[in-house]
Enzyme design. Structure first.
Site, PDB file in Angstrom:
ATOM      1  N   SER A  77      23.293  15.787  35.594  1.00 48.88           N
ATOM      2  CA  SER A  77      22.662  16.268  34.363  1.00 48.88           C
ATOM      3  C   SER A  77      23.593  17.054  33.454  1.00 48.88           C
ATOM      4  CB  SER A  77      21.448  17.138  34.706  1.00 48.88           C
ATOM      5  OG  SER A  77      21.853  18.338  35.332  1.00 48.88           O
ATOM      6  N   LYS A 122      22.122  24.691  33.114  1.00 54.87           N
ATOM      7  CA  LYS A 122      21.983  24.043  31.809  1.00 54.87           C
ATOM      8  C   LYS A 122      22.809  24.799  30.776  1.00 54.87           C
ATOM      9  CE  LYS A 122      18.884  21.213  33.473  1.00 54.87           C
ATOM     10  NZ  LYS A 122      19.237  19.806  33.745  1.00 54.87           N
TER      11      LYS A 122
END
Length: 262
Positions: A77, A122
């Site tokens: 990701s 993230k």
């Protein structure tokens, strides 16, 4: 010998020098410490070697608990910057003592109650008060009216987002996205959920500063320059977020697992 000389001799002999007293006290304290170490070594299997190992382990525990903690990347990701199997070192002091996460920082946070019962990594796209829009006429993410060039870190071939959104980040929270936008479950996936996909700043564990393993991939993780140029929020704007469903058809499970492992 005259009277003045005799008085001087008496004064010198009647007042011991301070350095001698200090030296005696310091020596007693040092002997006491050595005696304590010797006492502990006699009672630990392996003696001083085991005692040294235990001290090192205790020191490492304190460092990982309060200063730096390694995390392993289990998914793609955050590609291309962070690859599956990479180990990153997270600075747990980065946002202490009054500091706050900044746009463009790569952060690790506890997603319990928001993303899932795991820690996630993230990139911060918006902080409290920011107006974040996707996308502008050139297909770029816009923050506080400024378009952001993400070409240096977003996965090659990915668009900034396939999902349009127009949100204002509440104070004390963060809007976060993965760099591999086509393979990341992030704030976009939870816009319609409780919390609106935002991450409370208090749940941020720290800032990912280094890739420590493998050695060939060792590098310092820099703040994204494009986000460093975003102006401060001018003020709140009321807009409606777009909710997104990225679950695999016929199941309630996500397509990918983004949580990092400590």
């Amino acid at each position: 010998m005259d009277a003045e000389a005799q008085q001087t001799e008496r004064d010198r002999s009647s007042h011991p020098t301070v350095p001698e007293e200090i030296s005696d006290t310091a020596g007693a304290e040092e002997r006491s410490r050595f005696a304590l170490v010797a006492w502990a070594a006699d009672r630990v299997p392996g003696g001083r070697i085991s005692l040294t190992v235990l001290f090192c382990l205790f020191s490492l525990l304190l460092v990982t608990r309060f200063v730096i903690q390694p995390f392993q990347i289990p998914s793609g990701s955050m590609e291309p910057g962070l690859r599956i199997g990479d180990r990153v070192l997270v600075n747990k002091l980065a946002y202490r003592f009054g500091a706050e996460p900044r746009r463009g920082d790569v952060v690790v946070f506890d997603g319990t109650g928001y993303f899932g019962d795991a820690d996630y990594i993230k990139r911060v796209v918006g902080v409290g008060g920011d107006h974040v829009v996707c996308c502008d006429r050139q297909g770029r993410i816009e923050v506080n009216g400024r378009s952001v060039d993400e070409s240096t870190f977003v996965y090659s071939g990915d668009k900034p987002s396939e999902v349009p959104f127009d949100i204002v980040v509440p104070d004390g929270t963060l809007f976060v996205l993965g760099d591999h936008r086509g393979d990341s479950r992030d704030s976009r996936d939870h816009l319609g959920s409780p919390g609106g996909g935002m991450i409370p700043v208090d749940d941020v564990i720290g800032r990912a500063d280094w890739i420590a393993w493998p050695l060939g991939h060792w590098t310092h993780l820099e703040r994204a320059e494009g986000y460093a140029r975003v102006p401060a929020a001018a003020g709140p704007t009321v807009t409606g977020p777009t909710a997104v469903d990225r679950t695999t058809p016929g199941t309630s499970e996500p397509e990918t697992v983004d949580g990092v492992h400590g």
